[in-house]
Design a protein around this motif. Structure first.
Motif, mmCIF file in Angstrom:
data_model
loop_
_atom_site.group_PDB
_atom_site.id
_atom_site.type_symbol
_atom_site.label_atom_id
_atom_site.label_comp_id
_atom_site.label_asym_id
_atom_site.label_seq_id
_atom_site.Cartn_x
_atom_site.Cartn_y
_atom_site.Cartn_z
ATOM 1 N N LEU A 118 10.776 -11.112 -19.921
ATOM 2 C CA LEU A 118 11.284 -11.544 -21.222
ATOM 3 C C LEU A 118 12.782 -11.780 -21.075
ATOM 4 O O LEU A 118 13.475 -10.997 -20.435
ATOM 5 C CB LEU A 118 11.024 -10.475 -22.293
ATOM 6 N N VAL A 119 13.258 -12.865 -21.667
ATOM 7 C CA VAL A 119 14.678 -13.209 -21.590
ATOM 8 C C VAL A 119 15.243 -13.341 -22.996
ATOM 9 O O VAL A 119 14.590 -13.882 -23.889
ATOM 10 C CB VAL A 119 14.879 -14.544 -20.831
ATOM 11 N N ILE A 120 16.465 -12.835 -23.184
ATOM 12 C CA ILE A 120 17.218 -13.047 -24.415
ATOM 13 C C ILE A 120 18.420 -13.901 -24.062
ATOM 14 O O ILE A 120 19.164 -13.575 -23.131
ATOM 15 C CB ILE A 120 17.696 -11.715 -25.024
ATOM 16 N N GLY A 121 18.626 -15.007 -24.790
ATOM 17 C CA GLY A 121 19.762 -15.852 -24.465
ATOM 18 C C GLY A 121 20.017 -16.920 -25.498
ATOM 19 O O GLY A 121 19.323 -17.017 -26.517
ATOM 20 N N ARG A 122 21.037 -17.723 -25.249
ATOM 21 C CA ARG A 122 21.367 -18.864 -26.090
ATOM 22 C C ARG A 122 20.342 -19.975 -25.851
ATOM 23 O O ARG A 122 19.346 -19.775 -25.147
ATOM 24 C CB ARG A 122 22.789 -19.345 -25.784
ATOM 25 N N ALA A 123 20.604 -21.152 -26.432
ATOM 26 C CA ALA A 123 19.608 -22.220 -26.360
ATOM 27 C C ALA A 123 20.205 -23.521 -25.843
ATOM 28 O O ALA A 123 19.871 -24.603 -26.320
ATOM 29 C CB ALA A 123 18.966 -22.431 -27.730
ATOM 30 N N GLY A 124 21.100 -23.398 -24.850
ATOM 31 C CA GLY A 124 21.591 -24.596 -24.184
ATOM 32 C C GLY A 124 20.469 -25.263 -23.418
ATOM 33 O O GLY A 124 19.533 -24.606 -22.941
ATOM 34 N N ALA A 125 20.543 -26.573 -23.276
ATOM 35 C CA ALA A 125 19.439 -27.329 -22.695
ATOM 36 C C ALA A 125 19.144 -26.930 -21.251
ATOM 37 O O ALA A 125 17.981 -26.816 -20.854
ATOM 38 C CB ALA A 125 19.745 -28.824 -22.780
ATOM 39 N N SER A 126 20.186 -26.709 -20.448
ATOM 40 C CA SER A 126 19.967 -26.351 -19.040
ATOM 41 C C SER A 126 19.281 -24.999 -18.913
ATOM 42 O O SER A 126 18.348 -24.831 -18.116
ATOM 43 C CB SER A 126 21.294 -26.342 -18.277
ATOM 44 N N PHE A 127 19.727 -24.035 -19.694
ATOM 45 C CA PHE A 127 19.112 -22.710 -19.677
ATOM 46 C C PHE A 127 17.644 -22.798 -20.093
ATOM 47 O O PHE A 127 16.761 -22.200 -19.460
ATOM 48 C CB PHE A 127 19.880 -21.773 -20.610
ATOM 49 N N LEU A 128 17.356 -23.562 -21.131
ATOM 50 C CA LEU A 128 15.971 -23.719 -21.583
ATOM 51 C C LEU A 128 15.118 -24.381 -20.513
ATOM 52 O O LEU A 128 13.974 -23.978 -20.284
ATOM 53 C CB LEU A 128 15.919 -24.542 -22.872
ATOM 54 N N ALA A 129 15.659 -25.400 -19.858
ATOM 55 C CA ALA A 129 14.898 -26.076 -18.812
ATOM 56 C C ALA A 129 14.529 -25.104 -17.699
ATOM 57 O O ALA A 129 13.413 -25.148 -17.154
ATOM 58 C CB ALA A 129 15.707 -27.241 -18.243
ATOM 59 N N GLU A 130 15.438 -24.186 -17.381
ATOM 60 C CA GLU A 130 15.182 -23.224 -16.307
ATOM 61 C C GLU A 130 14.116 -22.213 -16.700
ATOM 62 O O GLU A 130 13.184 -21.951 -15.927
ATOM 63 C CB GLU A 130 16.481 -22.522 -15.929
ATOM 64 N N ILE A 131 14.213 -21.638 -17.892
ATOM 65 C CA ILE A 131 13.228 -20.615 -18.259
ATOM 66 C C ILE A 131 11.851 -21.233 -18.507
ATOM 67 O O ILE A 131 10.828 -20.607 -18.217
ATOM 68 C CB ILE A 131 13.686 -19.782 -19.482
ATOM 69 N N LEU A 132 11.813 -22.463 -18.999
ATOM 70 C CA LEU A 132 10.521 -23.111 -19.207
ATOM 71 C C LEU A 132 9.876 -23.482 -17.884
ATOM 72 O O LEU A 132 8.658 -23.332 -17.704
ATOM 73 C CB LEU A 132 10.684 -24.353 -20.087
ATOM 74 N N ALA A 133 10.670 -23.965 -16.941
ATOM 75 C CA ALA A 133 10.133 -24.300 -15.625
ATOM 76 C C ALA A 133 9.580 -23.061 -14.927
ATOM 77 O O ALA A 133 8.604 -23.142 -14.172
ATOM 78 C CB ALA A 133 11.202 -24.960 -14.762
ATOM 79 N N ARG A 134 10.187 -21.896 -15.206
ATOM 80 C CA ARG A 134 9.708 -20.640 -14.626
ATOM 81 C C ARG A 134 8.609 -20.000 -15.459
ATOM 82 O O ARG A 134 7.945 -19.069 -14.998
ATOM 83 C CB ARG A 134 10.872 -19.634 -14.515
#
Length: 379
Positions: free
Chosen positions: A268-284
């Motif tokens: 589980l990750v808690i974080g902001r919603a910048g596009a690059s960060f989202l792309a990384e967690i979704l890809a994983r």
């Protein structure tokens, strides 16, 4: 063939541009490249280190609400457009690829006005003003989120590709990463990160939650505070009676260089919603609690977070809700419901686009292969 790549300011614009540049060089080794950025943005450090020829122009953001504040910036914008025009005329590219930021607008505009093909990439669910303006001039607009399509003008060629993710994020082995972090097989890992600079509001909201999680055998926490707040946060932990040595399951870091290891190991990750960060967690395929940065331009982080939450891959909590204890309640509920975490992980994997770079390169290659010489161009 020659290609100019432009994008700058923050990692959200620079790293996708760098991924595209590297991918294009692998796909078409014969392509000559030039990167145009600003002297003060992150690109001024990152791009030369990557061995890519680099030129700069003047660039500045414009106020959309208080228009009168733009008067001092007009001269700088005009100068930047002229500098971009000069670089383009000298390099004579076949195509210009823009990934956003203040610098991308004048470079892509100068190219379009010279009849040179432009491909732009929009990272966010709420597209930026510059990309919306350039869309009709561009040969293609690559989107990260389908939701962005409705905000572009009719007639623009839109292609949903996703956002390029660093290879190390995709290649990290979960089992090996969990072993390196000393996690037990049945232990859940909660990763908290507020971006490269940290997020003070998230840090403060985590204090009561860390108090409750301290010493739990079934949960480990990796909390990245940001360098600015690190020492102060350690002092606050002591005030809350949290002894990191005694509890044994909480790790506090100012910054994590190997984020690929943390994301590969996370449950589980808690974080902001910048596009690059989202792309990384979704890809994983990592479930997330998203807390959008409330002062992002056009509130685009909230649009990003809602796009992901609607598909069941994340829970959205607004920054103003952090003081009410909602974060603590949501985290405790999810950590106690592994079935929900698995469903969120599956939803994230469905949304993830590990092939995003290939999709974008396909669009770029198709435009290069058209072989249409621009008016007054090099051929």
């Amino acid at each position: 063939m020659r290609v100019i790549i432009t994008g700058g300011g923050t990692g959200g614009h620079v790293y996708p541009a760098l991924a595209i540049a590297r991918g294009l060089k692998q796909l078409r080794p014969e392509v000559e490249m030039l990167y145009i950025g600003t002297a003060k943005g992150l690109e001024a450090d990152v791009i030369p280190r990557a061995g890519i020829p680099f030129k700069t122009i003047s660039a500045v953001g414009l106020e959309r609400r208080r228009i009168w504040k733009n008067i001092p910036a007009v001269a700088k914008v005009a100068r930047g457009l002229g500098e971009a025009w000069h670089h383009i005329r000298r390099f004579q590219p076949d195509l210009v690829v823009g990934t956003g930021g203040y610098v991308s607008g004048p470079v892509c505009l100068a190219a379009a006005l010279q009849g040179i093909g432009v491909v732009i990439h929009e990272q966010n669910a709420f597209p930026g003003f510059t990309n919306r303006l350039l869309a009709k001039m561009a040969r293609a607009v690559c989107l990260t989120f389908n939701e962005a399509a409705e905000r572009f003008p009719r007639g623009a060629r839109l292609v949903t590709t996703g956002l390029p993710v660093r290879p190390e994020i995709l290649q990290a082995d979960r089992g090996a990463c969990r072993h390196q972090l000393g996690l037990k097989s049945d232990q859940l890992l909660l990763v908290v990160v507020g971006g490269s600079q940290g997020a003070r509001s998230i840090n403060q909201a985590m204090l009561p939650l860390l108090k409750e999680l301290a010493g739990r055998k079934d949960v480990a926490v990796l909390h990245v505070t940001g360098r600015r707040d690190y020492e102060g946060f350690l002092g606050q932990l002591r005030e809350w009676g949290i002894d990191l040595v005694k509890c044994g399951n909480i790790t506090i870091e100012p910054y994590v260089y190997n984020m690929e290891r943390a994301l590969a190991a996370a449950d589980l990750v808690i974080g902001r919603a910048g596009a690059s960060f989202l792309a990384e967690i979704l890809a994983r395929g990592v479930p997330a609690i998203l807390i959008p940065y409330p002062h992002a331009a056009a509130n685009h982080q909230e649009y990003n977070a809602r796009a992901v939450a609607r598909k069941g891959a994340a829970v959205l909590i607004l920054d103003r809700e952090l003081k009410g204890g909602r974060l603590r309640d949501v985290v405790q509920k999810l950590l106690g419901d592994r079935d929900s975490l698995q469903k969120m992980a599956a939803a994230a994997r469905r949304l993830g686009r590990p092939d995003a770079l290939d999709a974008i390169l396909g669009v770029i290659a198709a435009e290069l292969d058209k072989g249409q010489a621009p008016p007054g161009g090099r051929r």
